[in-house]
Each structure stands twice: as structure tokens, then as C-alpha cells.
Design a protein around this motif. Structure first.
Motif, PDB file in Angstrom:
ATOM      1  N   LEU A   1     -10.125  41.457 -24.184  1.00  0.00           N
ATOM      2  CA  LEU A   1      -9.997  40.221 -23.498  1.00  0.00           C
ATOM      3  C   LEU A   1     -11.001  40.185 -22.172  1.00  0.00           C
ATOM      4  CD1 LEU A   1      -6.258  39.179 -23.382  1.00  0.00           C
ATOM      5  CD2 LEU A   1      -7.998  38.045 -24.545  1.00  0.00           C
TER       6      LEU A   1
ATOM      7  N   PRO B   1       2.733  34.383 -23.374  1.00  0.00           N
ATOM      8  CA  PRO B   1       2.419  33.124 -23.489  1.00  0.00           C
ATOM      9  C   PRO B   1       2.614  32.734 -25.022  1.00  0.00           C
ATOM     10  CG  PRO B   1       0.502  34.387 -23.259  1.00  0.00           C
ATOM     11  CD  PRO B   1       1.816  35.355 -23.075  1.00  0.00           C
TER      12      PRO B   1
ATOM     13  N   ALA C   1       0.924  39.672 -24.144  1.00  0.00           N
ATOM     14  CA  ALA C   1       0.509  39.337 -22.806  1.00  0.00           C
ATOM     15  C   ALA C   1       1.451  39.092 -21.792  1.00  0.00           C
ATOM     16  CB  ALA C   1      -0.506  38.124 -22.678  1.00  0.00           C
TER      17      ALA C   1
ATOM     18  N   THR D   1      -2.481  30.947 -23.046  1.00  0.00           N
ATOM     19  CA  THR D   1      -2.374  31.117 -24.570  1.00  0.00           C
ATOM     20  C   THR D   1      -3.626  31.574 -25.332  1.00  0.00           C
ATOM     21  OG1 THR D   1      -2.897  28.564 -24.871  1.00  0.00           O
ATOM     22  CG2 THR D   1      -0.388  29.158 -25.132  1.00  0.00           C
ATOM     23  N   HIS D   2      -4.654  31.366 -24.515  1.00  0.00           N
ATOM     24  CA  HIS D   2      -5.859  32.136 -25.099  1.00  0.00           C
ATOM     25  C   HIS D   2      -5.494  33.490 -25.460  1.00  0.00           C
ATOM     26  CE1 HIS D   2      -6.307  32.841 -20.901  1.00  0.00           C
ATOM     27  NE2 HIS D   2      -7.151  33.784 -21.026  1.00  0.00           N
ATOM     28  N   ARG D   3      -4.740  34.209 -24.521  1.00  0.00           N
ATOM     29  CA  ARG D   3      -4.501  35.604 -24.705  1.00  0.00           C
ATOM     30  C   ARG D   3      -3.595  35.823 -25.913  1.00  0.00           C
ATOM     31  NH1 ARG D   3      -3.368  35.642 -18.809  1.00  0.00           N
ATOM     32  NH2 ARG D   3      -5.056  35.920 -17.880  1.00  0.00           N
ATOM     33  N   LEU D   4      -3.120  34.812 -26.421  1.00  0.00           N
ATOM     34  CA  LEU D   4      -2.348  34.911 -27.692  1.00  0.00           C
ATOM     35  C   LEU D   4      -3.325  34.870 -28.920  1.00  0.00           C
ATOM     36  CD1 LEU D   4       0.241  35.098 -29.509  1.00  0.00           C
ATOM     37  CD2 LEU D   4       0.572  32.694 -29.127  1.00  0.00           C
ATOM     38  N   ALA D   5      -4.166  33.523 -28.671  1.00  0.00           N
ATOM     39  CA  ALA D   5      -5.018  33.212 -30.133  1.00  0.00           C
ATOM     40  C   ALA D   5      -6.036  34.296 -29.830  1.00  0.00           C
ATOM     41  CB  ALA D   5      -5.782  31.460 -29.455  1.00  0.00           C
TER      42      ALA D   5
ATOM     43  N   TYR E   1       2.574  28.906 -27.635  1.00  0.00           N
ATOM     44  CA  TYR E   1       2.466  27.362 -27.589  1.00  0.00           C
ATOM     45  C   TYR E   1       3.981  26.453 -27.460  1.00  0.00           C
ATOM     46  CZ  TYR E   1      -2.232  28.703 -29.043  1.00  0.00           C
ATOM     47  OH  TYR E   1      -3.418  29.300 -28.856  1.00  0.00           O
TER      48      TYR E   1
END
Lengths: 298, 132, 331
Positions: A55, A88, A84, C97-101, A90
Motif C-alpha cells: 500500500l 474497513p 487494515a 476500503t481501498h485498503r481492502l480492495a 463496504y
């Protein structure tokens, strides 16, 4: 699997604007263990984990995870699972949708295992993730990370905002997955008590630098609490490093790291608990001129 | 199947606690030859401890000849700790209870009783070693 | 990844489809009658000598729908940019959520390519479908109006809206990626899109193709209208050339030598003098010329293709920027 390594870093550093979030990180993290990454907030734990998952890109130095560059390819991404901070999810998608997400985006996805876990956790597949409790969301995130069958699992303070029961449930689920699949784990936390149960390798990160790293057994065997009459700490022989010291007008208490037994009769030697060990390192004033603490050898 | 518990505050390493509890169970007859020990997955799923801890304990027990790991099946008890049959336990326990009430009647508190027992136990053990 | 993108855009897509359906119904209900009215009144007005009344009556038909169409076509690309483009990435960055995606088994570039590509296609399809309906419904009105090259009409017909939608969408995504917050990105997108649109309709479009410069002798019969004024006793002529559907940049009357200064007005043209005939005759004797700089109506499609191509090129450039930024600069 001695000798196998999940993470190799050499001189790894990350700078944001003026501040260095991680400095001169050099370490080989062994495979097959549950590694705890502990330190105060802002010490660089999240930065290190984000570098390991791809990341973030390093400012200086190199990092290799499972022999590959983090985030470089689909194959590399498939081998590492990540949860994370603040887990997180959705919020508009249901639990079942999240599982479908995992199935579509991961070639190694084990749908049966994912379903079983969700059932055993009593999660309603039709429930939107935004309506789950913190503990349930954390379990969902863990399921997503584990059901893709990774070799390495990286968790950023997964239990920080959970109540004690949810914390214990999470760690149970995590340990079960580790036992079943033989995953290596790197987990960060600022609560040492949780790490004591599950970790067999510890990295202490304070002020963007590694203070000490090694197997928990070795750390506990080589660190001692010394109490005795008030003395200047410079008098200790070489090979015995003072980590923290406190003095009253009559008494001196030292936390000392030493490879050999402490024989000076003036000291009363007692073992140091893991939490006190970590606290001793966290209260040590970081000295940037000092060489970074060496990894404790096997 | 026995269940393990962990005393996080005892200062005793978790793997030693597991070993101790297996030996205890063997002595008390809760585990007999042929019984299966809980799987590593079950133990860590209940206690939330590192699987390596349990593996280490089981390996140690296997080294002592008390259990054997059968790949794919589990870990099974192969030995016993029957240095004295179970039948002797009953009378010994009653003797101990009598001694304890005697000690209390003389006015000793719990700490003193424990200290008395431990020092006598240790010196007797040393004597036993000297003789052996 | 396709499934995830669809799932994330599901609500927006259904809302858009619903809105399109409502408009389709309104157009279908009124379009045929509009065409019929044109055929029966305006097309035959020459024979009935009532063209002015026929045309004005026709143009005031379905005025609500006309205004609505106008408004919708102007606003839709900006809405696409703000509500489809800006949140596409900004929302994920805000929610984390970008850390999930980005830690599943798809690379960042793959993730961006599918999300961006599908949503861009959907935007363009929506804009294209809308434009198709609007162009069809408005075609009778366009035949009597100022022509398709008119700035108020050009951007609301045929393929131009597709280019606008693509650009606004790409602008929204880029703003969201750079600003990382949805609401400020929406504001920047709307402002940026409006700025580019204004630049095009006020200046850039006029320079896409070199206009025709037609010089002819002033023929009073050829002009659709002529205004004769005499400010301070100087002659000033304003002529509207008869070029149906053309986009007229400028129309001037010059002397035979090319000067726009026509000199003093003839006596017969001053106020309070004799008939218009004498004035016209006097002007005729001055051998004036008419200089018109214009784009003929036949170039309409050339302009549509050029403008759409430029907007799509801008959209592609922004998309390229997004890819580079996401790969190298984002955390």
C-alpha cells in the motif's frame, strides 16, 4: 521450516513531508510464527505493515515479502492476507456480498471455509456490513483475509477497538486459522497483554526505529530486573546493556539485557515480564547515534 | 476428551502448563491409554494461544514417551504415569485432609501451611536424591 | 472485479435508467404529434402565406418539455462527473476500503481499469441514449430554429454529449483521486467542467475549422433584413445574410475598397426625408460589398466529430493521469 523468512527488510525507511515515519528498519522475520509488532501510537507500525502489503512505497531501502516485491503482481497479492486498522468493509454490501467479493477477486478462495466460518460466528449473510458490531466486522474482515488461503497474514491493530469478549473471540478465530492452515502472522498492537498469549516473536518499534526483536522465549531469558543499592549505571560490565533505569535516593532498579548470567552479588536479579520488558524499551530515550538494537540470536 | 485451561498470571510458560495438565490428567485417570488428546486446532480455538505452544507441549510429551502423534489422525496417549495405582489415591487424599485440619486447629494460616508443606516437600526431595 | 464494480454502481445505474425511462415516455408521448404539427402547419406555410404565425405557434409547442430538455442536456454531463466520477475513488479513499480492495488478488491498475472503464462506458451510454432521444424529439423544432450550429443547440445533439460525459466523468475521477474527498471533488468537477464548456462555446469551437469568408456585392434582395441607421449623419448598415442554418461569425458591409467606414449618409436616407426607394437606390449606387464570415450548415457533422474527439482525448489524458497517480503516488 527453520531459515525460511516471510519478510526481509534492509535499511527500510519511509518519509512523509518532513517526518520519517520509519527509519533504518533492517530485519528478517522468520516464517511459521506469530509475530507481534508492538509500540506506542505513531511509532511506525502501520507504516511498516503498509509497506509490507504494497500500500506504500519505500522512500529508502528495500523490502521483500515471501521473496517478492509487495503488491507487485496478482500472485504476490494472493499470498498475503491483510486486515487494515479499523477493519474497513463496504458498509452498503452485505456479508454474503463480501464473500462474493472475496470469491471474485481471489483465485485461491475457499468458499466452503468462508461459509463455515460465517455460520459458526452466527453472522447473518443478509446483514449489511455497516450494521455489524465492531467485533463482527473484525471477524468478517478476518474471514476475508483467511479464506483466500494466504501464506502470510498481516493484521494492523485488529482488536484495538473491540471489547474484551470480542477480542478473545477474534484471537480464537485467528489462532484456529493459523493452526489449520499453517499461516505466518504479523500482527501489530499497542496492547502487550493480548500479544503475550498468541505471539512467539516480538518486534518493539519506538520512535520509528526497532528497539529490539526476537523470539519471546529468548527475550524473556535474556532480560532481567536488577534491584540494588543506589549506583551509577555506568559501572556495569560490557555485554550487559541497561534498557531502563530508575533511582530513588537509596535504591536503583534496572532493566538489563544480558546474554550471560549476572553474577555481581550486589544485585537482586529477577525475571522481567513481557509487558514490563516492552515498557522498558518504550520509556528508553531513543538515541539515534546508538546502533539499532540487534536481533536476538537463536 | 480433556479440556485445557490457561492461567495467564501464574508466570509459568503456557506450554509447561499444558504438559502439566496432561500429566495431571494421566495421574488422575482422566486420560487412559489410547485416548486422543485435543487437536491443536481445538486447543488454540478455545484458549486463543499460539499453536506452536501446543505443538511444543505435545512434542515434549512424545519425547517423554507419554503420547504419540499419528499423522492425519491426531495425538494419542501411549504411556501411563501409574507410579502407584489409582486405588492408593483415595487413602492418601484422606490422610492429607486430616493433616490439613490438624494444621488449622493449631492456628496456622494458609500461607504458613503452604510454606510448611513446600519446605518439607523440598527437603524430602533433596534427601531422596542424596539417597538415590 | 466486474461483479464488484457493478454491485457498487448498481444504485446509480438504476436511478439513471429510471430517469431515462421517464424522459423516454415523455418524448414518446409528444414527439409524433410535434412532427405531425410541423408537417401540417410549417411545412405548408409557404402555400398559405402564414409562415410567421405558423412558425411562432409551432415553436411554442411543448414549451415545458423544450425547457426541460434544454436544462437536462446542459446539466447531465456535470451531474455525471460529480455523482459518478468524483465518488468513484474518493469514496473508497475516504472510507478506507481501498485498503481492502488493494489487498485482494487484483493489482491496483487492474482495479482501476475495470472500475474506470465500466463506469465510463456506462456514462457514455447514458449520455448517448439521452442525446439520441433528444435529437429525435427536437428534429422538427431544429428545422425552424436557428440551426444545429447555434451555440444553444450544438452541444445538446448527436454525439457531442457523449464526449462531454466522458470528459466530465474523467475529470470527476481525477479530482476525487487527487483531492481524496468526495464533496470538494464534486465541486471542483462541476467548476472545471463548466469552465471548459464555456471556453469551447465562447471561443475554442470557433477556431476548430477555418470559417468561410464570403465577399459579395451588396444586394438588397439577397439580404433577409437590413437596418439602415444614420448616427451623426454617417451611414451604418446592418445586414443579416440569408444563410439558413449557418453559424455566422460576423456580417459587415464595406465600401468597394474594403473599408468599414461607409462615409456620410446619402441625403435620401436621412430621417425626415423621402421614400425608402430613393434611399435604396442611393445605396445601390454606392457599390457596397457584403463580407460574411461564417460556417455553413453543412459543416455541422465535422464540428461534432472534432469537438467530440477533443473531449474524448482530454478524457483519455485524464484517465492516463489517474493510472500513473494511483500506481506511484497513492498510499
Amino acid at each position: 521450516m527453520t531459515g525460511a523468512v516471510v519478510l526481509t527488510a534492509r535499511g527500510l525507511g519511509k518519509q512523509y513531508h518532513r517526518r520519517w515515519a520509519l527509519t533504518d528498519f533492517t530485519l528478517d522475520i522468520p516464517a511459521g510464527q506469530v509475530v507481534g509488532l508492538v509500540g506506542p501510537n505513531g511509532a511506525g507500525k502501520t507504516t511498516l505493515l503498509h509497506l509490507a502489503t504494497g500500500l506504500l512505497q519505500p522512500t529508502t531501502g528495500t523490502i521483500e515479502v515471501l521473496g517478492g516485491r509487495p503488491g507487485a503482481s496478482r500472485a504476490q497479492l494472493a499470498r498475503v492476507g491483510f486486515v487494515a486498522q479499523d477493519t474497513p468493509t463496504y458498509s452498503g454490501l452485505t456479508v454474503a456480498d463480501h464473500l462474493r467479493l472475496g470469491a471474485h477477486l481471489n483465485p485461491g478462495w475457499d468458499a466452503g471455509m468462508a461459509r463455515d466460518r460465517i455460520e459458526r460466528l452466527d453472522l447473518d449473510p443478509g446483514q449489511r456490513a455497516g450494521k455489524l458490531s465492531g467485533g463482527q466486522r473484525a471477524q468478517l474482515a478476518l474471514t476475508l483475509a483467511v479464506a483466500k488461503k494466504p501464506e502470510l497474514l498481516i493484521l494492523d491493530e485488529p482488536v484495538a477497538s473491540l471489547d474484551p469478549l470480542a477480542r478473545r473471540e477474534f484471537l480464537r478465530g485467528l489462532m484456529e486459522a493459523v493452526a489449520e492452515q499453517g499461516i505466518s502472522v504479523v500482527m501489530s498492537s499497542h496492547l502487550v497483554a493480548d500479544l503475550e498469549r498468541v505471539c512467539d516473536y516480538l518486534i518493539v518499534l519506538v520512535g520509528s526505529r526497532v528497539q529490539v526483536a526476537g523470539e519471546v522465549e529468548q527475550l524473556l531469558a535474556t532480560h532481567h530486573l536488577l534491584t540494588g543499592p543506589r549506583r551509577d549505571t555506568a559501572g556495569l560490565p560490557a555485554g550487559q546493556e541497561v534498557i531502563s533505569a530508575s533511582h530513588t535516593d537509596r535504591q536503583t532498579t534496572l532493566t538489563v539485557r544480558s546474554g550471560t548470567a549476572i553474577l555481581d552479588p550486589v544485585w537482586t536479579v529477577s525475571p522481567v515480564g513481557l509487558e514490563d520488558l516492552v515498557l522498558a524499551y518504550m520509556s528508553r530515550i531513543p538515541d539515534t547515534r546508538r546502533k539499532p538494537a540487534l536481533e536476538v540470536q537463536r | 476428551m480433556i479440556e485445557f485451561h490457561l492461567d495467564a498470571r501464574s508466570g509459568v510458560a503456557p506450554y509447561l502448563q499444558v504438559i502439566h495438565q496432561v500429566r495431571q490428567a494421566l495421574r488422575l485417570g482422566l486420560l487412559r491409554e489410547g485416548d486422543q488428546l485435543p487437536t491443536v486446532k481445538d486447543v488454540v480455538g478455545r484458549l486463543a494461544i499460539n499453536p506452536n505452544t501446543v505443538l511444543k507441549a505435545y512434542r515434549e510429551l512424545e519425547y517423554e514417551g507419554l503420547v504419540a502423534a499419528r499423522p492425519g489422525l491426531g495425538t494419542f496417549v501411549t504411556g501411563t504415569l501409574s507410579d502407584g495405582s489409582l486405588a492408593a489415591l483415595g487413602p492418601l487424599r484422606r490422610d492429607l485432609q486430616r493433616w490439613l485440619s490438624k494444621a488449622r486447629r493449631t492456628g496456622l494460616d494458609d500461607e504458613s501451611i503452604e510454606a510448611l508443606f513446600l519446605t518439607t516437600f523440598r527437603s524430602a526431595a533433596e534427601e531422596g536424591e542424596d539417597i538415590a | 472485479m466486474i461483479w464488484l464494480t457493478w454491485r457498487q454502481l448498481r444504485v446509480q445505474t438504476l436511478v439513471a435508467a429510471g430517469a431515462l425511462a421517464v424522459l423516454a415516455v415523455m418524448f414518446a408521448a409528444t414527439g409524433p404529434q410535434l412532427a405531425h404539427l410541423y408537417d401540417t402547419t410549417v411545412a405548408t406555410c409557404g402555400a398559405h402565406h402564414d409562415c410567421q404565425t405558423a412558425v411562432s405557434a409551432f415553436m411554442s409547442q411543448d414549451s415545458f418539455l423544450q425547457k426541460l430538455t434544454n436544462f437536462v442536456m446542459q446539466v447531465i454531463p456535470a451531474l455525471i462527473g460529480a455523482f459518478w466520477g468524483a465518488p468513484l475513488i474518493a469514496h473508497e479513499l475516504e472510507a478506507g476500503t481501498h485498503r481492502l480492495a488493494w489487498t485482494q488478488s487484483v493489482t491496483r491498475s487492474q482495479w482501476l481499469a475495470v472500475k474506470l472503464g465500466l463506469a465510463a462506458l456506462a456514462s457514455m451510454a447514458a449520455a448517448g441514449l439521452l442525446s439520441l432521444m433528444v435529437t429525435w424529439w427536437s428534429s422538427p423544432l431544429d428545422r425552424v430554429g436557428p440551426g444545429l450550429l447555434d451555440p444553444g443547440v450544438f452541444g445538446e445533439r448527436d454525439i457531442a454529449p457523449i464526449g462531454y460525459a466522458a470528459f466530465a466523468f474523467a475529470l470527476g475521477v481525477t479530482a476525487g483521486l487527487l483531492i481524496r474527498r468526495t464533496v470538494p471533488a464534486m465541486a471542483v468537477t462541476i467548476a472545471g467542467y463548466a469552465g471548459v464548456q464555456v471556453a469551447f462555446s465562447l471561443g475554442l469551437r470557433a477556431h476548430l475549422i477555418a470559417p468561410i469568408r464570403a465577399v459579395s456585392s451588396l444586394s438588397l434582395g439577397r439580404a433577409t433584413s437590413m437596418a439602415i441607421t444614420t448616427p451623426g449623419d454617417h451611414l451604418s448598415l446592418g445586414v443579416t445574410p440569408s444563410l439558413p442554418g449557418a453559424w455566422i461569425y460576423s456580417s459587415q458591409v464595406t465600401t468597394a475598397s474594403g473599408s468599414t467606414n461607409l462615409g456620410t449618409a446619402p441625403q435620401s436616407c436621412l430621417p425626415g426625408s423621402s421614400t425608402i426607394h430613393a434611399c435604396n437606390a442611393a445605396i445601390g449606387r454606392m457599390h457596397l460589398r457584403q463580407v460574411v464570415i461564417y460556417q455553413p450548415a453543412s459543416r455541422y457533422w465535422a464540428f461534432q466529430w472534432y469537438e467530440t474527439a477533443i473531449y474524448i482525448a482530454l478524457a483519455l489524458a485524464l484517465a492516463g493521469l489517474c493510472f500513473l497517480w494511483a500506481r506511484h503516488r497513492l498510499s
